[in-house]
Design a protein around this motif. Structure first.
Motif, PDB file in Angstrom:
ATOM      1  N   GLU A  30       0.890  -1.079   0.134  1.00 33.15           N
ATOM      2  CA  GLU A  30      -0.108  -0.213   0.019  1.00 33.15           C
ATOM      3  C   GLU A  30       0.906   1.329  -0.044  1.00 33.15           C
ATOM      4  OE1 GLU A  30      -0.394  -2.665   1.912  1.00 33.15           O
ATOM      5  OE2 GLU A  30      -2.357  -3.234   1.388  1.00 33.15           O
ATOM      6  N   ASP A  31       2.110   1.334   0.936  1.00 29.82           N
ATOM      7  CA  ASP A  31       3.046   2.281   0.933  1.00 29.82           C
ATOM      8  C   ASP A  31       3.513   2.735  -0.448  1.00 29.82           C
ATOM      9  OD1 ASP A  31       2.284   2.547   3.444  1.00 29.82           O
ATOM     10  OD2 ASP A  31       4.206   1.980   4.237  1.00 29.82           O
ATOM     11  N   LEU A  32       3.870   1.677  -1.057  1.00 26.31           N
ATOM     12  CA  LEU A  32       4.593   1.730  -2.439  1.00 26.31           C
ATOM     13  C   LEU A  32       3.634   2.258  -3.764  1.00 26.31           C
ATOM     14  CD1 LEU A  32       6.670   1.484  -4.420  1.00 26.31           C
ATOM     15  CD2 LEU A  32       6.458  -0.932  -4.612  1.00 26.31           C
ATOM     16  N   LEU A  33       2.485   1.697  -3.617  1.00 27.85           N
ATOM     17  CA  LEU A  33       1.296   2.144  -4.509  1.00 27.85           C
ATOM     18  C   LEU A  33       0.698   3.223  -4.256  1.00 27.85           C
ATOM     19  CD1 LEU A  33      -0.582  -1.596  -5.507  1.00 27.85           C
ATOM     20  CD2 LEU A  33       1.204  -0.131  -6.667  1.00 27.85           C
TER      21      LEU A  33
ATOM     22  N   LYS B 175       5.576  -5.465  -9.410  1.00 28.12           N
ATOM     23  CA  LYS B 175       5.397  -6.677  -8.534  1.00 28.12           C
ATOM     24  C   LYS B 175       4.354  -6.387  -7.523  1.00 28.12           C
ATOM     25  CE  LYS B 175       8.385  -9.525  -5.488  1.00 28.12           C
ATOM     26  NZ  LYS B 175       9.715  -9.951  -5.206  1.00 28.12           N
ATOM     27  N   ALA B 176       4.451  -4.966  -7.154  1.00 29.57           N
ATOM     28  CA  ALA B 176       3.458  -4.338  -5.924  1.00 29.57           C
ATOM     29  C   ALA B 176       1.837  -4.811  -6.375  1.00 29.57           C
ATOM     30  CB  ALA B 176       3.678  -3.192  -5.622  1.00 29.57           C
ATOM     31  N   LYS B 177       1.747  -4.496  -7.807  1.00 32.83           N
ATOM     32  CA  LYS B 177       0.198  -4.636  -8.267  1.00 32.83           C
ATOM     33  C   LYS B 177       0.087  -6.008  -7.928  1.00 32.83           C
ATOM     34  CE  LYS B 177       0.098  -0.598 -11.018  1.00 32.83           C
ATOM     35  NZ  LYS B 177      -0.039  -0.032 -12.390  1.00 32.83           N
ATOM     36  N   GLU B 178       1.001  -7.247  -8.217  1.00 31.72           N
ATOM     37  CA  GLU B 178       0.556  -8.583  -8.207  1.00 31.72           C
ATOM     38  C   GLU B 178       0.699  -9.166  -6.782  1.00 31.72           C
ATOM     39  OE1 GLU B 178       3.984  -9.745 -10.817  1.00 31.72           O
ATOM     40  OE2 GLU B 178       2.987  -9.155 -12.441  1.00 31.72           O
ATOM     41  N   THR B 179       1.033  -8.418  -5.607  1.00 32.39           N
ATOM     42  CA  THR B 179       1.280  -8.782  -4.607  1.00 32.39           C
ATOM     43  C   THR B 179      -0.298  -8.605  -3.817  1.00 32.39           C
ATOM     44  OG1 THR B 179       3.438  -8.058  -4.352  1.00 32.39           O
ATOM     45  CG2 THR B 179       2.426  -8.558  -2.320  1.00 32.39           C
ATOM     46  N   ASP B 180      -0.416  -9.576  -2.843  1.00 32.90           N
ATOM     47  CA  ASP B 180      -1.623  -9.721  -2.280  1.00 32.90           C
ATOM     48  C   ASP B 180      -1.649  -8.486  -1.109  1.00 32.90           C
ATOM     49  OD1 ASP B 180      -2.421 -12.028  -3.218  1.00 32.90           O
ATOM     50  OD2 ASP B 180      -1.497 -13.426  -1.428  1.00 32.90           O
ATOM     51  N   ASP B 181      -2.906  -7.965  -0.968  1.00 34.46           N
ATOM     52  CA  ASP B 181      -3.074  -6.889  -0.074  1.00 34.46           C
ATOM     53  C   ASP B 181      -2.718  -6.991   1.239  1.00 34.46           C
ATOM     54  OD1 ASP B 181      -4.300  -5.094  -2.029  1.00 34.46           O
ATOM     55  OD2 ASP B 181      -6.468  -5.592  -1.440  1.00 34.46           O
ATOM     56  N   GLY B 182      -1.834  -6.027   1.981  1.00 32.59           N
ATOM     57  CA  GLY B 182      -1.476  -6.531   3.278  1.00 32.59           C
ATOM     58  C   GLY B 182      -0.191  -6.893   3.136  1.00 32.59           C
ATOM     59  N   SER B 183       0.435  -7.124   2.065  1.00 32.19           N
ATOM     60  CA  SER B 183       1.797  -7.994   1.854  1.00 32.19           C
ATOM     61  C   SER B 183       2.910  -6.727   1.771  1.00 32.19           C
ATOM     62  CB  SER B 183       1.880  -8.824   0.787  1.00 32.19           C
ATOM     63  OG  SER B 183       0.801  -9.810   1.112  1.00 32.19           O
ATOM     64  N   TRP B 184       4.024  -7.402   1.907  1.00 30.18           N
ATOM     65  CA  TRP B 184       5.251  -6.638   1.721  1.00 30.18           C
ATOM     66  C   TRP B 184       5.930  -7.111   0.336  1.00 30.18           C
ATOM     67  CZ3 TRP B 184       6.944  -3.450   5.476  1.00 30.18           C
ATOM     68  CH2 TRP B 184       6.376  -3.476   6.691  1.00 30.18           C
ATOM     69  N   VAL B 185       6.220  -5.738  -0.335  1.00 31.66           N
ATOM     70  CA  VAL B 185       7.036  -6.008  -1.505  1.00 31.66           C
ATOM     71  C   VAL B 185       8.739  -5.977  -1.417  1.00 31.66           C
ATOM     72  CG1 VAL B 185       7.440  -4.836  -3.811  1.00 31.66           C
ATOM     73  CG2 VAL B 185       5.212  -4.874  -2.722  1.00 31.66           C
ATOM     74  N   SER B 186       9.288  -6.874  -1.832  1.00 36.50           N
ATOM     75  CA  SER B 186      10.730  -7.012  -1.669  1.00 36.50           C
ATOM     76  C   SER B 186      11.332  -7.269  -2.980  1.00 36.50           C
ATOM     77  CB  SER B 186      11.226  -7.794  -0.447  1.00 36.50           C
ATOM     78  OG  SER B 186      12.644  -7.892  -0.518  1.00 36.50           O
ATOM     79  N   MET B 187      12.163  -6.530  -3.858  1.00 26.14           N
ATOM     80  CA  MET B 187      12.765  -7.023  -5.028  1.00 26.14           C
ATOM     81  C   MET B 187      14.142  -7.761  -4.776  1.00 26.14           C
ATOM     82  SD  MET B 187      10.823  -5.569  -6.886  1.00 26.14           S
ATOM     83  CE  MET B 187      11.501  -5.933  -8.644  1.00 26.14           C
ATOM     84  N   LYS B 188      14.614  -7.996  -3.528  1.00 21.88           N
ATOM     85  CA  LYS B 188      15.655  -8.836  -3.059  1.00 21.88           C
ATOM     86  C   LYS B 188      15.818 -10.162  -3.815  1.00 21.88           C
ATOM     87  CE  LYS B 188      17.344  -6.846   1.199  1.00 21.88           C
ATOM     88  NZ  LYS B 188      17.621  -7.014   2.576  1.00 21.88           N
TER      89      LYS B 188
END
Length: 90
Positions: free
Chosen positions: A37-40, A77-90
């Motif tokens: 949510e923060d990224l989007l 990646k953020a758009k493909e991630t479930d709500d409430g989840s973290w996004v990490s590009m590591k």
């Protein structure tokens, strides 16, 4: 960080600050993790500043060139991630 963020000299101070927040959110996704949510939210504000696809692509390419981080891939990646989840590009 030893680089400058891509900016437009015509942007207002508030727009520059919000664009920097977006770039920092991308960095956080690559260097650690960030809530989807923060990224989007940062991305939506960035799109208010840079509404055109061509300009967005140009800024993404400039940012990736200096940082090695792709805002396009992180947002995708953020758009493909479930709500409430973290996004990490590591």
């Amino acid at each position: 960080m030893d680089y400058q963020y891509p900016m437009d000299l015509d942007w207002k101070t508030e727009e520059v600050i919000d664009a920097i927040k977006f770039y920092e959110a991308i960095e956080k996704a690559y260097e650690d993790k960030i809530l989807k949510e923060d990224l989007l939210t940062a991305y939506r504000r960035f799109k208010e500043i840079v509404p055109g696809k061509a300009d967005e692509k140009r800024y993404d390419e400039e940012f990736e060139e200096v940082s090695g981080y792709s805002s396009y891939r992180a947002v995708k990646k953020a758009k493909e991630t479930d709500d409430g989840s973290w996004v990490s590009m590591k």
